[in-house]
Motif scaffolding. Structure first.
Motif: not given
Length: 260
Positions: A74-75, A139-141, A164-166
């Motif tokens: 995850e980002f 929004v993505q965290r 967690g993701n877009q």
């Protein structure tokens, strides 16, 4: 005599092991990526990673004569993984921002695009930020979009909802659980607006380019003071000069994204 032979053999074994480890390290470049941000990185039907970020990483590895060893995560786990040496670099559309530069270094930017807001066409949201009061913005965290929305839209009465993701953001927007999203313009266009289910949505408001939040383009993150940054910069300059960068870019974009 036998003890000496044993000692020599043991020493040689250790040296051989060290050489093998060093050789293995030079043969692999451990790259972290989030594969849920098309067209920059995504999973195919057969579970392989593809996308602009992935292809740029592979081109860099080819120039450096090393093998890319990809780790999907995850980002918000990319920079922590980099700092504890689980990966050597993160190539996942990571914006070069003053805040991130406190903890990691970056290569030169390899693309630069604005952030945008997307809403339903019939939402009535037009004036930004006043029309966002009381609205749920996905929004993505832990991204620059998260920071900007929290600092700019939340004080105006918007509710910021983090994912967690877009892709998860788009799903909830389509399901009516969100009123808007703030993300990269290309990510919104590719992941939502260009799809049949996204025809009822549109961009609204200005381009967002504030360098304090959206950085100086997307770069490849490395550990502080790591000479790997300069090696990657040399590889980036080479693929820009020999046409490989443009060859990759044309697979995903009909226009220049490199920026200034």
């Amino acid at each position: 005599m036998s003890r000496k032979i044993t000692l020599i053999a043991t020493t040689l074994g250790v040296l051989f092991g060290l050489c093998s480890a060093a050789q293995a390290e030079t043969e692999n470049l451990r790259l972290g990526i989030e594969a849920a941000y098309p067209p920059f990185a995504y999973k195919t039907a057969d579970n392989h990673i593809e996308g602009f970020d992935y292809d740029i990483g592979e081109a860099i590895c080819a120039e450096l004569k090393v093998r890319c060893e990809w780790t999907e995560m995850e980002f918000d786990g990319l920079i922590p993984a980099l700092k504890v040496r689980k990966i050597d670099a993160a190539i996942s559309s990571v914006s070069i921002t003053p805040d991130r530069l406190k903890s990691v270094d970056f290569t030169s930017s390899y693309y630069r695009l604005p952030a945008k807001i997307a809403v339903r066409k019939d939402s009535g949201i037009q004036d930004i930020p006043s029309d966002l009061a009381g609205k749920r913005i996905g929004v993505q965290r832990s991204t620059n979009f998260d920071r900007y929305a929290t600092d700019t839209f939340e004080p105006k009465g918007a509710q910021i909802v983090r994912y967690g993701n877009q892709n998860e953001v788009f799903l909830d927007l389509l399901a009516g659980r969100l009123d808007a999203t703030l993300a990269g313009s290309v990510a919104i266009d590719t992941g939502l607006l260009s799809k049949p289910e996204g025809k009822a949505y549109k961009f609204v408001g200005p381009d967002y380019r504030d360098a304090n939040y959206f950085g100086m383009g997307a770069g490849i993150a490395v550990r502080k003071h790591d000479p790997l940054a300069e090696r990657i910069n040399t590889a980036l300059a080479t693929i820009r000069a020999n046409g490989k960068y443009d060859e990759i870019r044309k697979k995903y974009f009909a226009y220049d994204i490199f920026g200034e």
